[in-house]
Write a protein that holds these residues in place. Structure first.
Motif, PDB file in Angstrom:
ATOM      1  N   SER A 201       7.919  -2.492  -1.518  1.00  0.00           N
ATOM      2  CA  SER A 201       6.699  -3.311  -1.596  1.00  0.00           C
ATOM      3  C   SER A 201       5.478  -2.439  -1.890  1.00  0.00           C
ATOM      4  CB  SER A 201       6.484  -4.072  -0.286  1.00  0.00           C
ATOM      5  OG  SER A 201       6.397  -3.146   0.784  1.00  0.00           O
ATOM      6  N   ALA A 202       5.660  -1.114  -1.801  1.00  0.00           N
ATOM      7  CA  ALA A 202       4.508  -0.207  -1.894  1.00  0.00           C
ATOM      8  C   ALA A 202       3.866  -0.192  -3.286  1.00  0.00           C
ATOM      9  CB  ALA A 202       4.935   1.209  -1.499  1.00  0.00           C
ATOM     10  N   GLY A 203       4.658  -0.433  -4.336  1.00  0.00           N
ATOM     11  CA  GLY A 203       4.111  -0.360  -5.697  1.00  0.00           C
ATOM     12  C   GLY A 203       2.952  -1.316  -5.890  1.00  0.00           C
ATOM     13  N   GLU A 204       3.084  -2.506  -5.379  1.00  0.00           N
ATOM     14  CA  GLU A 204       2.048  -3.533  -5.552  1.00  0.00           C
ATOM     15  C   GLU A 204       0.773  -3.174  -4.781  1.00  0.00           C
ATOM     16  OE1 GLU A 204       5.195  -4.284  -5.881  1.00  0.00           O
ATOM     17  OE2 GLU A 204       5.262  -5.714  -7.528  1.00  0.00           O
ATOM     18  N   GLN A 205       0.950  -2.490  -3.651  1.00  0.00           N
ATOM     19  CA  GLN A 205      -0.224  -2.067  -2.855  1.00  0.00           C
ATOM     20  C   GLN A 205      -1.107  -1.138  -3.669  1.00  0.00           C
ATOM     21  OE1 GLN A 205      -1.117  -2.793   0.265  1.00  0.00           O
ATOM     22  NE2 GLN A 205       0.639  -4.087   0.746  1.00  0.00           N
ATOM     23  N   VAL A 206      -0.452  -0.220  -4.385  1.00  0.00           N
ATOM     24  CA  VAL A 206      -1.204   0.753  -5.194  1.00  0.00           C
ATOM     25  C   VAL A 206      -2.028   0.020  -6.248  1.00  0.00           C
ATOM     26  CG1 VAL A 206      -0.963   2.658  -6.844  1.00  0.00           C
ATOM     27  CG2 VAL A 206       0.529   2.557  -4.816  1.00  0.00           C
TER      28      VAL A 206
ATOM     29  N   LEU B  14      -6.156  -0.146  -6.770  1.00  0.00           N
ATOM     30  CA  LEU B  14      -6.757   0.388  -8.006  1.00  0.00           C
ATOM     31  C   LEU B  14      -7.545  -0.687  -8.741  1.00  0.00           C
ATOM     32  CD1 LEU B  14      -3.839   2.641  -9.359  1.00  0.00           C
ATOM     33  CD2 LEU B  14      -5.972   3.389  -8.267  1.00  0.00           C
ATOM     34  N   LEU B  15      -7.007  -1.905  -8.801  1.00  0.00           N
ATOM     35  CA  LEU B  15      -7.716  -2.968  -9.515  1.00  0.00           C
ATOM     36  C   LEU B  15      -9.012  -3.331  -8.785  1.00  0.00           C
ATOM     37  CD1 LEU B  15      -7.940  -4.912 -11.856  1.00  0.00           C
ATOM     38  CD2 LEU B  15      -6.570  -6.562 -10.579  1.00  0.00           C
ATOM     39  N   ALA B  16      -8.959  -3.365  -7.456  1.00  0.00           N
ATOM     40  CA  ALA B  16     -10.190  -3.656  -6.703  1.00  0.00           C
ATOM     41  C   ALA B  16     -11.244  -2.598  -7.023  1.00  0.00           C
ATOM     42  CB  ALA B  16      -9.895  -3.711  -5.206  1.00  0.00           C
ATOM     43  N   LEU B  17     -10.824  -1.331  -7.084  1.00  0.00           N
ATOM     44  CA  LEU B  17     -11.771  -0.251  -7.424  1.00  0.00           C
ATOM     45  C   LEU B  17     -12.334  -0.443  -8.832  1.00  0.00           C
ATOM     46  CD1 LEU B  17      -9.869   2.886  -6.042  1.00  0.00           C
ATOM     47  CD2 LEU B  17     -11.944   1.832  -5.109  1.00  0.00           C
ATOM     48  N   ALA B  18     -11.447  -0.762  -9.784  1.00  0.00           N
ATOM     49  CA  ALA B  18     -11.894  -0.940 -11.174  1.00  0.00           C
ATOM     50  C   ALA B  18     -12.884  -2.096 -11.276  1.00  0.00           C
ATOM     51  CB  ALA B  18     -10.688  -1.174 -12.088  1.00  0.00           C
TER      52      ALA B  18
ATOM     53  N   VAL C  33      -6.660 -12.736  -7.788  1.00  0.00           N
ATOM     54  CA  VAL C  33      -5.774 -11.990  -8.680  1.00  0.00           C
ATOM     55  C   VAL C  33      -4.541 -11.536  -7.907  1.00  0.00           C
ATOM     56  CG1 VAL C  33      -5.626 -10.072 -10.305  1.00  0.00           C
ATOM     57  CG2 VAL C  33      -7.839 -11.127  -9.857  1.00  0.00           C
ATOM     58  N   VAL C  34      -3.379 -11.704  -8.537  1.00  0.00           N
ATOM     59  CA  VAL C  34      -2.134 -11.205  -7.948  1.00  0.00           C
ATOM     60  C   VAL C  34      -1.595 -10.135  -8.881  1.00  0.00           C
ATOM     61  CG1 VAL C  34       0.251 -11.790  -7.320  1.00  0.00           C
ATOM     62  CG2 VAL C  34      -1.609 -13.384  -6.792  1.00  0.00           C
ATOM     63  N   VAL C  35      -1.228  -8.987  -8.329  1.00  0.00           N
ATOM     64  CA  VAL C  35      -0.744  -7.905  -9.201  1.00  0.00           C
ATOM     65  C   VAL C  35       0.683  -7.483  -8.862  1.00  0.00           C
ATOM     66  CG1 VAL C  35      -2.944  -6.884  -9.861  1.00  0.00           C
ATOM     67  CG2 VAL C  35      -1.876  -6.222  -7.687  1.00  0.00           C
ATOM     68  N   SER C  36       1.365  -7.027  -9.928  1.00  0.00           N
ATOM     69  CA  SER C  36       2.674  -6.386  -9.794  1.00  0.00           C
ATOM     70  C   SER C  36       2.480  -4.890  -9.644  1.00  0.00           C
ATOM     71  CB  SER C  36       3.484  -6.582 -11.081  1.00  0.00           C
ATOM     72  OG  SER C  36       4.029  -7.855 -11.153  1.00  0.00           O
ATOM     73  N   ALA C  37       3.572  -4.208  -9.379  1.00  0.00           N
ATOM     74  CA  ALA C  37       3.559  -2.743  -9.391  1.00  0.00           C
ATOM     75  C   ALA C  37       3.417  -2.267 -10.832  1.00  0.00           C
ATOM     76  CB  ALA C  37       4.855  -2.229  -8.794  1.00  0.00           C
ATOM     77  N   MET C  38       2.899  -1.056 -11.024  1.00  0.00           N
ATOM     78  CA  MET C  38       2.801  -0.473 -12.366  1.00  0.00           C
ATOM     79  C   MET C  38       4.216  -0.375 -12.945  1.00  0.00           C
ATOM     80  SD  MET C  38       0.057   2.369 -11.115  1.00  0.00           S
ATOM     81  CE  MET C  38      -0.640   3.143 -12.541  1.00  0.00           C
TER      82      MET C  38
ATOM     83  N   ALA D 177      -1.604  -8.146  -3.374  1.00  0.00           N
ATOM     84  CA  ALA D 177      -0.374  -7.468  -3.800  1.00  0.00           C
ATOM     85  C   ALA D 177       0.740  -8.501  -3.873  1.00  0.00           C
ATOM     86  CB  ALA D 177      -0.014  -6.372  -2.801  1.00  0.00           C
ATOM     87  N   GLY D 178       1.349  -8.660  -5.052  1.00  0.00           N
ATOM     88  CA  GLY D 178       2.424  -9.634  -5.208  1.00  0.00           C
ATOM     89  C   GLY D 178       3.722  -9.143  -4.601  1.00  0.00           C
ATOM     90  N   PHE D 179       4.767  -9.996  -4.678  1.00  0.00           N
ATOM     91  CA  PHE D 179       6.141  -9.558  -4.405  1.00  0.00           C
ATOM     92  C   PHE D 179       6.457  -9.416  -2.920  1.00  0.00           C
ATOM     93  CE2 PHE D 179       9.096  -5.626  -4.891  1.00  0.00           C
ATOM     94  CZ  PHE D 179      10.227  -6.392  -5.144  1.00  0.00           C
ATOM     95  N   GLN D 180       5.504  -9.740  -2.017  1.00  0.00           N
ATOM     96  CA  GLN D 180       5.769  -9.458  -0.609  1.00  0.00           C
ATOM     97  C   GLN D 180       5.144 -10.450   0.340  1.00  0.00           C
ATOM     98  OE1 GLN D 180       3.340  -5.653   0.147  1.00  0.00           O
ATOM     99  NE2 GLN D 180       3.546  -5.960  -2.052  1.00  0.00           N
ATOM    100  N   GLY D 181       5.649 -10.422   1.550  1.00  0.00           N
ATOM    101  CA  GLY D 181       5.092 -11.251   2.602  1.00  0.00           C
ATOM    102  C   GLY D 181       5.451 -10.637   3.943  1.00  0.00           C
TER     103      GLY D 181
END
Ligand code: ADP
Ligand code: ASP
Ligand code: MG
Length: 404
Positions: A71-76, A80-84, A38-43, A131-135
């Motif tokens: 890049s921090a938004g995607e980390q959050v 959270l998704l891993a926890l869910a 799964v790849v996620v964007s920031a909220m 976390a998307g959007f970064q490398g």
């Protein structure tokens, strides 16, 4: 066993409730027996907030620190998704997968992904959330991939994993003939070719980041765009030979990210275009559409062209600096323009698409300021106030309106 990459955009993960819904959707895919990354964007709104804080702190900020912040938004979201997912009894974890990029902070390109260990974990049934959007750039610093870059993270990961499919979940249920938020009669496409999608994206349709389509096309990744809020089938991005219904025009895109500059009274002699566009290129300012017209005295010309709106002030100052050498009479910048493009691979074999565009706009009294064409698109620059009117009129003229 299918290997799937699922990407969830900002609105799909806008709050904790939605993240829990996304976890359910991931679980469905896992329950089907698929290997899932799964790849996620920031909220939704998070990246804008981070950018605003960076600007507020330092107007001329260091691009490397800017990337650390935004890049921090995607980390959050990844955490959270891993926890869910864990709460649903799924073996899931967020994963710092090594995505190597070039060093162009704020707009980095992915160069390689070392997915061996990640792949091994997926094969063991673990869900990996990235976390998307970064490398990571060549000097080991965090880079970001440009706005909308999580799409590219997802497609790149799908390519590296040789995934069977890359599902891009967003807030619309597919790729439409034009932005459904502007044209109510826009129609969802079952399929669109890589080439048309690439042109749509690069001409402003933000539903997929341009680089993600480029990457999908080069690596033949099967991309599907679909809604995270409904179960209706989405749009598949495919090769030309997989399209049954051949259309001359498949879609209409618009871009508000343009600005126009007219350089008036330029001496009409060899070398002037080079004198104008050379310094802009040296300053990394991309020029898109260009038109030159003879001025009234016959000895000088007017040169009109477009740049990204974000580059307008810089372009004007570069040209003002070179004014003496170039010898123009006046500079007229205009940010109130929009570029509208009609796109379709059928244009290769059908004449008359441009003519129909010009006639439709003329019938609505809309003046065309600049025109450019390529093999599968025609673009016009018009005053921004006519965006909606032009899109709706063209959509009807090319027979794209949904029935009913
Ligand atoms: P996400 O946050 O999921 O990445 P985006 O906002 O980046 O979502 O992209 C989805 C948006 O793209 C839609 O809400 C829609 O307004 C816009 N869009 C523009 N052109 C099109 C099109 N041709 N088809 C579908 N959506 C489009
Ligand atoms: N969060 C980033 C943006 O808002 C990347 C993305 O959502 O794709 O541009
Ligand atoms: Mg997006």
């Amino acid at each position: 066993m299918a290997r799937i990459v699922q990407k969830f955009g900002g609105t799909s993960v806008a709050d904790v409730e939605r993240i829990k819904k996304v976890a359910q959707r991931v679980k469905c895919e896992v329950d089907c027996g698929s290997e899932v990354a799964v790849v996620v964007s920031a909220m939704a709104g998070a990246t804008n907030q981070l950018i605003a804080w960076t600007r507020e702190t330092s107007l001329l900020h260091d691009a490397r620190e800017y990337d650390v912040v935004i890049s921090a938004g995607e980390q959050v979201t990844a955490g959270l998704l891993a926890l869910a997912l864990q709460d649903l009894g799924i073996d899931a974890r967020s994963w710092q997968i090594p995505i190597a990029t070039d060093g162009v902070h704020g707009k980095a390109r992915i160069e390689s992904i070392d997915a061996a260990e990640f792949r091994r974990r997926l094969a063991q049934g673990q869900v990996g959330v990235v976390a998307g959007f970064q490398g990571i750039g060549p000097r080991g610093r965090i880079t970001t991939l440009g706005r909308g870059g999580s799409d590219t993270s997802a497609v790149a990961l799908a390519a590296a994993l040789e995934a069977d499919r890359c599902d891009i979940f967003t807030d619309v249920d597919g790729v439409y003939t034009t932005d459904p938020r502007i044209v109510a009669k826009a129609r969802k496409l079952d399929r669109i070719t890589y080439e048309e999608m690439l042109e749509m994206a690069s001409q402003g349709a933000k539903v997929l980041q341009t680089r993600s389509v480029e990457m999908a096309m080069n690596h033949r990744v099967r991309v599907q765009v679909l809604s995270s809020f409904s179960d209706t089938p989405g749009t598949l991005v495919v090769d030309e030979d997989e399209i049954v219904e051949k259309r001359v025009v498949s879609g209409i895109a618009y871009s508000r990210d343009e600005a126009k500059i007219t350089v008036q009274g330029v001496p009409d002699r060899p070398g002037v275009a080079a004198a104008i566009f050379g310094p802009l290129a040296d300053d990394a300012i991309n020029v898109d559409m260009i038109v030159q017209s003879a001025s009234e005295d016959g000895r000088t010309a007017d040169l009109t062209f477009t740049v990204a709106r974000a580059d307008l002030d810089r372009a004007v100052s570069v040209l003002e600096k070179g004014r003496k050498g170039i010898g123009f009479a006046a500079l007229k910048p205009d940010p109130n323009v929009v570029k509208v493009s009609v796109i379709g691979i059928g244009m290769r074999s059908h004449a008359g698409v441009a003519k129909q565009m010009f006639q439709t706009l003329a019938d609505k009294g809309i003046n065309i300021q600049v025109i450019s064409t390529s093999e599968i698109k025609v673009s016009v620059l018009i005053a921004a106030e006519y965006t909606e009117l032009a899109l709706r009129a063209l959509h009807t003229a090319y027979g794209l309106d949904a029935a009913g």
